[in-house]
Design a protein around this motif. Structure first.
Motif, mmCIF file in Angstrom:
data_model
loop_
_atom_site.group_PDB
_atom_site.id
_atom_site.type_symbol
_atom_site.label_atom_id
_atom_site.label_comp_id
_atom_site.label_asym_id
_atom_site.label_seq_id
_atom_site.Cartn_x
_atom_site.Cartn_y
_atom_site.Cartn_z
ATOM 1 N N ALA A 52 10.472 0.691 -24.445
ATOM 2 C CA ALA A 52 11.531 0.621 -25.459
ATOM 3 C C ALA A 52 12.084 -0.790 -25.609
ATOM 4 N N LEU A 53 12.174 -1.510 -24.513
ATOM 5 C CA LEU A 53 12.797 -2.828 -24.562
ATOM 6 C C LEU A 53 11.799 -3.970 -24.660
ATOM 7 N N VAL A 54 10.861 -4.001 -23.765
ATOM 8 C CA VAL A 54 9.966 -5.153 -23.679
ATOM 9 C C VAL A 54 8.769 -5.009 -24.610
ATOM 10 N N CYS A 55 8.070 -3.893 -24.547
ATOM 11 C CA CYS A 55 6.851 -3.748 -25.350
ATOM 12 C C CYS A 55 7.163 -3.673 -26.838
ATOM 13 N N ASP A 56 8.180 -2.899 -27.221
ATOM 14 C CA ASP A 56 8.561 -2.844 -28.629
ATOM 15 C C ASP A 56 9.053 -4.204 -29.105
ATOM 16 N N PHE A 82 21.253 -5.060 -29.639
ATOM 17 C CA PHE A 82 20.506 -3.817 -29.459
ATOM 18 C C PHE A 82 20.634 -2.978 -30.724
ATOM 19 N N SER A 83 19.603 -2.224 -31.040
ATOM 20 C CA SER A 83 19.595 -1.406 -32.252
ATOM 21 C C SER A 83 20.464 -0.159 -32.075
ATOM 22 N N THR A 104 26.424 -7.137 -30.041
ATOM 23 C CA THR A 104 25.665 -6.434 -31.080
ATOM 24 C C THR A 104 26.467 -6.370 -32.371
ATOM 25 N N ASN A 105 27.734 -6.018 -32.270
ATOM 26 C CA ASN A 105 28.557 -5.901 -33.476
ATOM 27 C C ASN A 105 28.806 -7.243 -34.151
ATOM 28 N N ARG A 106 28.864 -8.317 -33.394
ATOM 29 C CA ARG A 106 29.008 -9.647 -34.015
ATOM 30 C C ARG A 106 27.778 -9.974 -34.865
ATOM 31 N N TRP A 107 26.592 -9.678 -34.351
ATOM 32 C CA TRP A 107 25.371 -9.944 -35.120
ATOM 33 C C TRP A 107 25.285 -9.030 -36.334
#
Length: 121
Positions: A52-56, A82-83, A104-107
């Motif tokens: 979920a984190l590295v491969c995706d 993070f999504s 995350t919310n800032r982005w």
């Protein structure tokens, strides 16, 4: 002289629990510990989290949906986003990590996207 940021040092769990080195890349000590606790308790499968984190993240196909985007220096938590899907499925891994939601919310705000109000898992 430059100093090594404290948040990149291995936690006690990292030093005592055998794990794959991909986990050591995350600049969020509490998240690293949450992942290790889940693996130790048999609640989390390390390979599934890695996928979920590295491969995706490394999947460069055009129709890929990343769980994680790093907008700057990878060792700085403020550059990580993070999504919403990640928060929905893996939010428990971010328990006690309010800085993750803040970054995350800032982005998201920079793109005019709605805030993620809370960790949902």
């Amino acid at each position: 002289p430059q100093t090594f940021p404290a948040h990149l040092s291995g936690t006690m769990l990292q030093r005592t629990v055998t794990h794959h080195p991909w986990l050591d890349l995350f600049p969020i000590p509490r998240m690293r510990d949450n992942i290790l606790r889940g693996i130790q308790a048999g609640e989390r499968v390390e390979d599934e989290i890695c996928d979920a984190l590295v491969c995706d993240f490394l999947n460069l196909e055009a129709n890929s949906t990343a769980s994680l985007v790093i907008w700057g220096n990878s060792w700085e938590m403020d550059h990580w986003e993070f999504s919403p899907d990640f928060f929905g499925k893996w939010g428990v891994l971010l328990k006690g990590c309010p800085e993750v939601l803040g970054a995350t919310n800032r982005w998201r705000a920079k793109r005019g996207e709605p805030r993620i109000e809370e960790l949902t898992a």
